[in-house]
Every structure is written in C-alpha cells, then in structure tokens.
Scaffold this motif. Structure first.
Motif, PDB file in Angstrom:
ATOM      1  N   TYR A  59       1.686  12.235  -4.753  1.00 41.02           N
ATOM      2  CA  TYR A  59       1.382  11.302  -5.836  1.00 41.02           C
ATOM      3  C   TYR A  59      -0.128  11.264  -6.091  1.00 41.02           C
ATOM      4  CZ  TYR A  59       1.549   7.047  -8.653  1.00 41.02           C
ATOM      5  OH  TYR A  59       1.429   6.130  -9.663  1.00 41.02           O
ATOM      6  N   TYR A  60      -0.905  11.252  -5.028  1.00 38.25           N
ATOM      7  CA  TYR A  60      -2.363  11.271  -5.124  1.00 38.25           C
ATOM      8  C   TYR A  60      -2.819  12.501  -5.912  1.00 38.25           C
ATOM      9  CZ  TYR A  60      -7.226  11.019  -3.388  1.00 38.25           C
ATOM     10  OH  TYR A  60      -8.596  10.931  -3.277  1.00 38.25           O
ATOM     11  N   VAL A 115       3.020  -2.899  -5.280  1.00 35.21           N
ATOM     12  CA  VAL A 115       4.034  -3.050  -6.337  1.00 35.21           C
ATOM     13  C   VAL A 115       3.505  -3.970  -7.433  1.00 35.21           C
ATOM     14  CG1 VAL A 115       6.320  -4.012  -6.862  1.00 35.21           C
ATOM     15  CG2 VAL A 115       6.024  -2.551  -4.859  1.00 35.21           C
ATOM     16  N   GLU A 116       2.814  -5.018  -7.033  1.00 36.06           N
ATOM     17  CA  GLU A 116       2.279  -5.990  -7.990  1.00 36.06           C
ATOM     18  C   GLU A 116       1.093  -5.443  -8.779  1.00 36.06           C
ATOM     19  OE1 GLU A 116       1.257  -9.461  -5.729  1.00 36.06           O
ATOM     20  OE2 GLU A 116       3.224  -9.538  -4.777  1.00 36.06           O
ATOM     21  N   GLN A 121       6.946   1.847 -13.669  1.00 39.56           N
ATOM     22  CA  GLN A 121       8.179   1.477 -12.965  1.00 39.56           C
ATOM     23  C   GLN A 121       8.502   2.485 -11.862  1.00 39.56           C
ATOM     24  OE1 GLN A 121       9.793  -1.457 -13.187  1.00 39.56           O
ATOM     25  NE2 GLN A 121       8.111  -1.947 -14.570  1.00 39.56           N
ATOM     26  N   GLU A 122       8.194   3.743 -12.107  1.00 36.43           N
ATOM     27  CA  GLU A 122       8.426   4.781 -11.097  1.00 36.43           C
ATOM     28  C   GLU A 122       7.546   4.548  -9.863  1.00 36.43           C
ATOM     29  OE1 GLU A 122       7.835   9.593 -10.659  1.00 36.43           O
ATOM     30  OE2 GLU A 122       8.335   8.786 -12.637  1.00 36.43           O
ATOM     31  N   THR A 123       6.300   4.185 -10.093  1.00 34.08           N
ATOM     32  CA  THR A 123       5.387   3.909  -8.990  1.00 34.08           C
ATOM     33  C   THR A 123       5.795   2.641  -8.254  1.00 34.08           C
ATOM     34  OG1 THR A 123       3.618   5.003 -10.223  1.00 34.08           O
ATOM     35  CG2 THR A 123       2.965   3.615  -8.367  1.00 34.08           C
ATOM     36  N   ASN A 128       8.122   0.085  -3.547  1.00 39.34           N
ATOM     37  CA  ASN A 128       9.215  -0.760  -3.049  1.00 39.34           C
ATOM     38  C   ASN A 128      10.014  -0.035  -1.978  1.00 39.34           C
ATOM     39  OD1 ASN A 128       9.449  -3.442  -4.019  1.00 39.34           O
ATOM     40  ND2 ASN A 128       9.969  -2.672  -6.052  1.00 39.34           N
ATOM     41  N   ASP A 129      10.326   1.232  -2.230  1.00 36.60           N
ATOM     42  CA  ASP A 129      11.070   2.027  -1.238  1.00 36.60           C
ATOM     43  C   ASP A 129      10.288   2.148   0.065  1.00 36.60           C
ATOM     44  OD1 ASP A 129      13.157   2.390  -3.022  1.00 36.60           O
ATOM     45  OD2 ASP A 129      12.590   4.451  -3.562  1.00 36.60           O
ATOM     46  N   LEU A 130       8.987   2.408  -0.057  1.00 36.77           N
ATOM     47  CA  LEU A 130       8.160   2.515   1.147  1.00 36.77           C
ATOM     48  C   LEU A 130       8.130   1.196   1.912  1.00 36.77           C
ATOM     49  CD1 LEU A 130       5.267   4.708  -0.271  1.00 36.77           C
ATOM     50  CD2 LEU A 130       6.855   5.369   1.550  1.00 36.77           C
TER      51      LEU A 130
END
Length: 158
Positions: A59-60, A115-116, A121-123, A128-130
């Motif tokens: 992602y980075y 998340v905030e 939404q994908e990020t 959230n999954d992490l």
C-alpha cells in the motif's frame, strides 16, 4: 502523528516498523517454544505479522511510488526487543507475554485510529481488518498467558 495534520506516510512507516518488530518477537518466541504445537501456533502469528507488513508495504508503494525502506534505528516497542534466553523461565516469559498483549492492543487501537483518518473505503476496510486481526492476536496471547500462569501456579503448589 501530529494532531494538527494527519501524515499517512509517517503513519504507514510506523505501522510497518511495528509489524516488522512484532514478527521478530514472535519468531524468537517460536524458536524457544516449549512444545511443537506452541511453536507452530506462534510461528503462525509471526507469519501473520509478516503478511501485515507486506500488505502495508504494498500500500505504501502504491500511494507514494517508492518502496518502504525500514530504518534500523526505529524501535516501536523496546520491550519486544528480546533475547532468546528471556524465554527460559516462567517469570520472564509471563512478562514478555504481557508485553506482547499490550503491544497487540496498541496496534489494534492504532489501526482503529487510522480508520478515522482516511477517506477511502478500501483503506478503511484494510485498517479495520488489521485491527480485527490484532485483536485476535490479543486473544491468542492472553490464552497463552493464562495457560502459562496456570502451569506456574501448578508448579508452585507442588
């Protein structure tokens, strides 16, 4: 992260360093596990942390157009920098497992905060999954702590 301006690049760098150090901690613990079953379970934790690192690093790279380069001078959680001999006695192991639990909790909270901070939404879903995975790691570590503490209490009662 600064309160005035969110810096996703710095946040990702921090998260990747944390995953690298968690992987190193669990790898060392697995190498010193008391049973083959425990060794396998802890090795899986190390693998998950490595997967987190790879996901975040990818992602980075996508966001910033450059590969992530770890800084050997960055230590996210000094208490996770351990030596193999620290896994040899019950009291040290209980302390290390407690530290791992707190480290996993901080990681979950960090991802929940991210998340905030992001709009995609994908990020948000990735963070959230992490966070959920880190909470699962907390559960695993707490179970190992409880088992070890019960084993120690059993020995003390003999």
């Amino acid at each position: 992260m600064s309160e005035s301006k969110f810096d996703l690049k710095s946040a990702l760098a921090y998260a990747i360093h944390a995953e690298i150090q968690a992987n190193e901690f669990y790898t060392t613990w697995a190498e010193n596990a008391r049973t083959p079953v425990l060794k396998k379970e802890i090795s899986e934790l190390a693998d998950w942390e490595d997967t987190h690192k790879k996901t975040l690093s990818k992602y980075y790279q996508e966001l910033f157009g450059e590969p992530f380069t770890p800084d050997p001078n960055v230590t996210v959680d000094p208490a996770l920098r351990v030596q193999a001999d620290e896994f040899k006695d019950y009291y040290s192991l209980l302390r290390l497992i407690s530290t791992a639990y707190l480290s996993e909790m901080r990681a979950a909270e960090f991802y929940e905060k991210l998340v905030e901070e992001v709009d995609s939404q994908e990020t948000k879903a990735m963070f959230n999954d992490l966070a959920k995975m880190e909470r699962g790691h907390m559960d695993f570590v707490k179970k190992r702590y409880d088992e070890l503490r019960g084993e120690l209490e059993g020995r003390l009662m003999l």
